[in-house]
Motif scaffolding. Structure first.
Motif, PDB file in Angstrom:
ATOM      1  N   ASP A  14      -2.611  -0.905  -0.770  1.00  0.00           N
ATOM      2  CA  ASP A  14      -4.006  -0.672  -1.135  1.00  0.00           C
ATOM      3  C   ASP A  14      -4.698  -2.031  -1.239  1.00  0.00           C
ATOM      4  O   ASP A  14      -4.429  -2.789  -2.173  1.00  0.00           O
ATOM      5  N   ILE A  15      -5.568  -2.345  -0.285  1.00  0.00           N
ATOM      6  CA  ILE A  15      -6.231  -3.648  -0.276  1.00  0.00           C
ATOM      7  C   ILE A  15      -7.242  -3.726  -1.420  1.00  0.00           C
ATOM      8  O   ILE A  15      -7.971  -2.768  -1.681  1.00  0.00           O
ATOM      9  N   ILE A  16      -7.244  -4.859  -2.137  1.00  0.00           N
ATOM     10  CA  ILE A  16      -8.199  -5.031  -3.239  1.00  0.00           C
ATOM     11  C   ILE A  16      -9.096  -6.246  -3.041  1.00  0.00           C
ATOM     12  O   ILE A  16     -10.119  -6.360  -3.672  1.00  0.00           O
ATOM     13  N   HIS A  17      -8.687  -7.162  -2.173  1.00  0.00           N
ATOM     14  CA  HIS A  17      -9.484  -8.358  -1.916  1.00  0.00           C
ATOM     15  C   HIS A  17      -9.408  -8.664  -0.438  1.00  0.00           C
ATOM     16  O   HIS A  17      -8.330  -8.882   0.108  1.00  0.00           O
ATOM     17  N   VAL A  18     -10.551  -8.671   0.230  1.00  0.00           N
ATOM     18  CA  VAL A  18     -10.598  -8.827   1.677  1.00  0.00           C
ATOM     19  C   VAL A  18     -10.097 -10.186   2.133  1.00  0.00           C
ATOM     20  O   VAL A  18      -9.545 -10.324   3.207  1.00  0.00           O
ATOM     21  N   GLY A  19     -10.236 -11.206   1.329  1.00  0.00           N
ATOM     22  CA  GLY A  19      -9.763 -12.532   1.699  1.00  0.00           C
ATOM     23  C   GLY A  19     -10.855 -13.357   2.361  1.00  0.00           C
ATOM     24  O   GLY A  19     -12.004 -12.947   2.472  1.00  0.00           O
ATOM     25  N   THR A  20     -10.473 -14.528   2.772  1.00  0.00           N
ATOM     26  CA  THR A  20     -11.377 -15.456   3.439  1.00  0.00           C
ATOM     27  C   THR A  20     -10.644 -16.008   4.656  1.00  0.00           C
ATOM     28  O   THR A  20      -9.458 -15.738   4.835  1.00  0.00           O
ATOM     29  N   PRO A  21     -11.329 -16.803   5.490  1.00  0.00           N
ATOM     30  CA  PRO A  21     -10.636 -17.362   6.656  1.00  0.00           C
ATOM     31  C   PRO A  21      -9.409 -18.206   6.295  1.00  0.00           C
ATOM     32  O   PRO A  21      -8.519 -18.374   7.110  1.00  0.00           O
ATOM     33  N   THR A  22      -9.357 -18.746   5.095  1.00  0.00           N
ATOM     34  CA  THR A  22      -8.221 -19.589   4.708  1.00  0.00           C
ATOM     35  C   THR A  22      -7.270 -18.911   3.731  1.00  0.00           C
ATOM     36  O   THR A  22      -6.287 -19.502   3.314  1.00  0.00           O
ATOM     37  N   LYS A  23      -7.544 -17.665   3.349  1.00  0.00           N
ATOM     38  CA  LYS A  23      -6.714 -16.977   2.366  1.00  0.00           C
ATOM     39  C   LYS A  23      -6.388 -15.571   2.849  1.00  0.00           C
ATOM     40  O   LYS A  23      -7.245 -14.870   3.377  1.00  0.00           O
ATOM     41  N   SER A  24      -5.145 -15.160   2.652  1.00  0.00           N
ATOM     42  CA  SER A  24      -4.715 -13.818   3.047  1.00  0.00           C
ATOM     43  C   SER A  24      -5.391 -12.755   2.204  1.00  0.00           C
ATOM     44  O   SER A  24      -5.792 -13.001   1.066  1.00  0.00           O
ATOM     45  N   ARG A  25      -5.450 -11.555   2.767  1.00  0.00           N
ATOM     46  CA  ARG A  25      -5.954 -10.424   1.992  1.00  0.00           C
ATOM     47  C   ARG A  25      -4.942 -10.092   0.895  1.00  0.00           C
ATOM     48  O   ARG A  25      -3.749 -10.242   1.080  1.00  0.00           O
ATOM     49  N   GLU A  26      -5.447  -9.620  -0.235  1.00  0.00           N
ATOM     50  CA  GLU A  26      -4.593  -9.237  -1.357  1.00  0.00           C
ATOM     51  C   GLU A  26      -4.662  -7.734  -1.545  1.00  0.00           C
ATOM     52  O   GLU A  26      -5.679  -7.101  -1.265  1.00  0.00           O
ATOM     53  N   GLY A  27      -3.572  -7.180  -2.042  1.00  0.00           N
ATOM     54  CA  GLY A  27      -3.542  -5.753  -2.297  1.00  0.00           C
ATOM     55  C   GLY A  27      -2.510  -5.400  -3.346  1.00  0.00           C
ATOM     56  O   GLY A  27      -1.882  -6.268  -3.951  1.00  0.00           O
ATOM     57  N   ARG A  28      -2.349  -4.112  -3.560  1.00  0.00           N
ATOM     58  CA  ARG A  28      -1.369  -3.589  -4.505  1.00  0.00           C
ATOM     59  C   ARG A  28      -0.431  -2.650  -3.754  1.00  0.00           C
ATOM     60  O   ARG A  28      -0.870  -1.817  -2.966  1.00  0.00           O
ATOM     61  N   PHE A  53       0.364  -9.909  -0.747  1.00  0.00           N
ATOM     62  CA  PHE A  53      -0.547 -10.377   0.298  1.00  0.00           C
ATOM     63  C   PHE A  53      -0.271  -9.583   1.569  1.00  0.00           C
ATOM     64  O   PHE A  53       0.794  -8.973   1.723  1.00  0.00           O
ATOM     65  N   ASP A  54      -1.223  -9.598   2.489  1.00  0.00           N
ATOM     66  CA  ASP A  54      -1.080  -8.781   3.696  1.00  0.00           C
ATOM     67  C   ASP A  54       0.102  -9.169   4.572  1.00  0.00           C
ATOM     68  O   ASP A  54       0.616  -8.356   5.320  1.00  0.00           O
ATOM     69  N   ASP A  55       0.596 -10.408   4.439  1.00  0.00           N
ATOM     70  CA  ASP A  55       1.729 -10.816   5.267  1.00  0.00           C
ATOM     71  C   ASP A  55       3.061 -10.768   4.510  1.00  0.00           C
ATOM     72  O   ASP A  55       4.079 -11.237   5.005  1.00  0.00           O
ATOM     73  N   ASP A  56       3.082 -10.149   3.323  1.00  0.00           N
ATOM     74  CA  ASP A  56       4.336  -9.915   2.597  1.00  0.00           C
ATOM     75  C   ASP A  56       5.030  -8.687   3.174  1.00  0.00           C
ATOM     76  O   ASP A  56       4.416  -7.868   3.865  1.00  0.00           O
ATOM     77  N   TRP A  57       6.303  -8.528   2.857  1.00  0.00           N
ATOM     78  CA  TRP A  57       7.042  -7.326   3.244  1.00  0.00           C
ATOM     79  C   TRP A  57       8.187  -7.132   2.260  1.00  0.00           C
ATOM     80  O   TRP A  57       8.613  -8.063   1.596  1.00  0.00           O
ATOM     81  N   CYS A  58       8.684  -5.895   2.137  1.00  0.00           N
ATOM     82  CA  CYS A  58       9.717  -5.609   1.147  1.00  0.00           C
ATOM     83  C   CYS A  58      10.960  -4.936   1.717  1.00  0.00           C
ATOM     84  O   CYS A  58      11.958  -4.829   1.046  1.00  0.00           O
ATOM     85  N   GLY A  59      10.902  -4.431   2.910  1.00  0.00           N
ATOM     86  CA  GLY A  59      12.033  -3.701   3.463  1.00  0.00           C
ATOM     87  C   GLY A  59      11.909  -2.195   3.294  1.00  0.00           C
ATOM     88  O   GLY A  59      12.668  -1.439   3.889  1.00  0.00           O
ATOM     89  N   GLU A  60      10.981  -1.729   2.492  1.00  0.00           N
ATOM     90  CA  GLU A  60      10.758  -0.294   2.307  1.00  0.00           C
ATOM     91  C   GLU A  60       9.416   0.153   2.875  1.00  0.00           C
ATOM     92  O   GLU A  60       9.045   1.310   2.740  1.00  0.00           O
ATOM     93  N   GLY A  61       8.695  -0.750   3.491  1.00  0.00           N
ATOM     94  CA  GLY A  61       7.381  -0.418   4.035  1.00  0.00           C
ATOM     95  C   GLY A  61       7.470   0.610   5.149  1.00  0.00           C
ATOM     96  O   GLY A  61       8.446   0.658   5.893  1.00  0.00           O
ATOM     97  N   GLN A  62       6.459   1.441   5.244  1.00  0.00           N
ATOM     98  CA  GLN A  62       6.408   2.480   6.280  1.00  0.00           C
ATOM     99  C   GLN A  62       5.036   2.470   6.929  1.00  0.00           C
ATOM    100  O   GLN A  62       4.026   2.551   6.243  1.00  0.00           O
ATOM    101  N   GLN A  63       5.039   2.380   8.240  1.00  0.00           N
ATOM    102  CA  GLN A  63       3.777   2.477   8.960  1.00  0.00           C
ATOM    103  C   GLN A  63       3.329   3.931   8.954  1.00  0.00           C
ATOM    104  O   GLN A  63       4.141   4.844   8.992  1.00  0.00           O
ATOM    105  N   ALA A  64       2.034   4.143   8.923  1.00  0.00           N
ATOM    106  CA  ALA A  64       1.492   5.504   8.853  1.00  0.00           C
ATOM    107  C   ALA A  64       1.963   6.346  10.034  1.00  0.00           C
ATOM    108  O   ALA A  64       2.326   7.504   9.876  1.00  0.00           O
ATOM    109  N   VAL A  65       1.999   5.773  11.222  1.00  0.00           N
ATOM    110  CA  VAL A  65       2.429   6.510  12.413  1.00  0.00           C
ATOM    111  C   VAL A  65       3.871   6.969  12.268  1.00  0.00           C
ATOM    112  O   VAL A  65       4.206   8.114  12.551  1.00  0.00           O
TER     113      VAL A  65
END
Length: 79
Positions: A14-28, A53-65
């Motif tokens: 769930d994205i909560i901060h769109v970010g800037t050109p120098t900072k990744s988007r933040e979410g929960r 952050f948008d470029d983090d990953w955990c190993g349990e992520g699932q793409q909607a498709v």
């Protein structure tokens, strides 16, 4: 090895901060229930969803498709 699903592509993110050109988007991450937290003994207890952050990953992520494909393959939902 399973392909990595980054937070930005995950159905649970769930994205909560769109970010800037120098900072990744933040979410929960909403994969699991929020966890209890209290910064000091004098504060009320609360809960938080893990911040990512948008470029983090955990190993349990699932793409909607992928999630939709799994649902369609499950015969118990069709009967």
């Amino acid at each position: 090895m399973k392909d990595i699903t980054y937070c930005k592509d995950c159905v649970f993110w769930d994205i909560i901060h769109v970010g800037t050109p120098t900072k990744s988007r933040e979410g929960r991450c909403r994969r699991h229930a929020p966890t209890p937290r209290a910064d000091e003994i004098s504060q009320d207890f609360g809960t938080i969803w893990p911040a990512t952050f948008d470029d983090d990953w955990c190993g349990e992520g699932q793409q909607a498709v992928a999630m939709i494909e799994d649902i369609l393959k499950d015969d118990s939902l069709l009967s």
